[in-house]
Motif scaffolding. Structure first.
Motif, short mmCIF file in Angstrom:
data_model
loop_
_atom_site.label_atom_id
_atom_site.label_comp_id
_atom_site.label_asym_id
_atom_site.label_seq_id
_atom_site.Cartn_x
_atom_site.Cartn_y
_atom_site.Cartn_z
N PHE A 1 0.12 -4.43 -0.21
CA PHE A 1 1.22 -4.67 -0.65
C PHE A 1 2.34 -5.62 -0.28
N CYS B 1 1.41 -5.20 -9.39
CA CYS B 1 2.46 -4.01 -9.87
C CYS B 1 4.20 -5.02 -9.02
N GLU C 1 7.37 -3.86 -5.36
CA GLU C 1 8.65 -4.26 -4.27
C GLU C 1 9.23 -5.27 -4.56
N SER D 1 -0.92 -1.80 -10.84
CA SER D 1 -0.42 0.12 -10.15
C SER D 1 1.04 -0.05 -11.26
N TYR E 1 -5.45 2.07 -11.69
CA TYR E 1 -4.88 2.73 -11.77
C TYR E 1 -4.51 3.76 -12.39
N LYS F 1 -2.70 7.25 -12.63
CA LYS F 1 -1.26 7.56 -12.01
C LYS F 1 0.44 8.64 -12.25
N ARG G 1 7.49 3.99 -0.49
CA ARG G 1 8.80 3.41 -1.06
C ARG G 1 9.72 2.81 -0.09
N ARG H 1 10.49 7.05 -12.26
CA ARG H 1 9.28 6.45 -13.08
C ARG H 1 8.90 7.19 -14.08
N TYR I 1 -6.12 7.87 -4.47
CA TYR I 1 -5.24 7.72 -3.41
C TYR I 1 -4.93 8.73 -3.13
N TYR J 1 -4.60 6.39 4.49
CA TYR J 1 -3.42 5.42 6.01
C TYR J 1 -4.67 6.39 6.81
#
Ligand code: PBG
Length: 336
Positions: free
Chosen positions: A91, A132, A135, A177, A204, A207, A217, A229, A283, A325
């Motif tokens: 990312f 995406c 970001e 995504s 994705y 989602k 975020r 969203r 995910y 993570y």
């Protein structure tokens, strides 16, 4: 010859209740009959790379997760490879954002530079680029805006260019995504037309518009500055719609699909597993991670046990691989 009297006595014996505890008596037996396993090779570690960042910076809402600068990626890539982690997903956090998310498809943008750095340091590491705009846009939405709404078809070429930039930088897989209709077809077409026929797509597909993305975020500075969203991510109440999303993406050429978030979507994973033969990932999102971390920090639950249980449940529901993570920590403990 069997003794007929003995046979009769076997038939007439009162059936004992089934003793399921027999195979649970000790670790060896439990291991022998275990139905699903988890290997570090099935885990994908997310990496947040920030343009111009001098030193690794902790993400407050995600204990143990740091944003990295480009200079730290070589070491990270080598560590992940050494630990046998399945893949890394990148990312990028650009220095400058604009309404079009231009930095996402800049051939020299932060994501492309990061992918190049990871691949240079560890050519065997499987590198996935997240495709995406959120970001990269000043408003934080996953596509470009027209009249206050995200314009699906105007966003597609930007996602396609982003995917091509990441493929050119050496990504093995690109992972759209943004939840725009037709994004897989647009990306597949652009990849093929630009000499990247071998680059795979991980969509994705399912989602959901989830509250559990909150900490991400923070990490990626990608919260929408206005609105939400729900106009493009899926309604949490729906499962048949998730099957239609997956079906559409497979038809558009997706090589693999992702369900997200993971633990709140176990039924979706199971149904998808039973219906589709493409590899399916899940995910385990930032909120799922941070909840375990926060409870563990308070002494309310055992972190490693809660982590392993959540990951096992996600595998049991049907995921082939998991973006989490916890990937690196899990792999480190498996190596210890
Ligand atoms: C969008 C994207 C998001 C996540 C992964 N890709 C954020 C969003 O849709 O708001 C969330 C991942 C997480 O919460 O860990 N680029």
């Amino acid at each position: 010859m069997l003794d007929p009297h003995r046979m009769r006595s076997l038939e007439q014996a009162d059936p004992e209740p089934t003793r399921l505890r027999r195979t649970r008596q000790h670790a060896g037996l439990r291991r022998l009959v275990r139905e699903t396993r988890l290997d570090a090779a099935q885990l994908v570690q997310p990496i947040f790379v920030e343009e111009g960042l001098a030193r690794p910076t902790p993400v407050p809402s995600m204990p143990g997760v740091r944003r990295l600068g480009l200079e730290h990626l070589a070491q990270e890539a080598q560590e992940l490879t050494g630990l046998g982690v399945g893949a890394a997903i990148v990312f990028g956090i650009p220095a400058v954002k604009d309404t079009q998310g231009s930095a996402s498809h800049d051939a020299n943008g932060i994501a492309s530079q990061a992918i190049r750095a990871l691949k240079r340091a560890a050519p065997d590491l499987v590198v996935i680029g997240d495709v995406c705009l959120c970001e990269y846009t000043s408003h934080g939405h996953c596509g470009v805006l027209k009249g206050g709404d995200v314009d699906n078809d105007a966003t597609l070429p930007l996602l396609a260019r982003t995917a091509v930039a990441q493929a050119a930088a050496g990504a093995d897989i690109v992972a759209p995504s943004a939840m725009m209709d037709g994004q897989v077809a647009a990306i597949r077409g652009a990849l093929d037309a630009n000499g990247h026929k071998g680059v795979a797509t991980l969509s994705y597909s399912a989602k959901y518009a989830s509250a559990f993305y909150g900490p991400f975020r923070d990490a990626a500075s990608s919260a929408p500055s206005g609105g939400h969203r729900r106009g493009y991510q899926m309604d949490v109440a729906n499962v048949r719609e998730a099957m239609r999303e997956i079906e559409a993406d497979v038809r558009e050429g997706a090589d693999m699909v992702l369900v997200k978030p993971a633990l709140p979507s176990l039924d979706v994973l199971r149904l998808a597993r039973d219906r589709f033969d493409v590899p399916i990932g899940a995910y385990q999102v930032s909120g799922e991670f941070s909840m375990i971390k926060a409870a563990a920090a308070n002494g309310w639950l055992n972190e490693a046990n809660a982590r392993d249980e959540a990951l096992a449940a996600i595998r049991r529901a049907g995921a082939d691989f998991i973006v989490t993570y916890f990937a690196k920590a899990f792999a480190q403990e498996a190596h210890a």
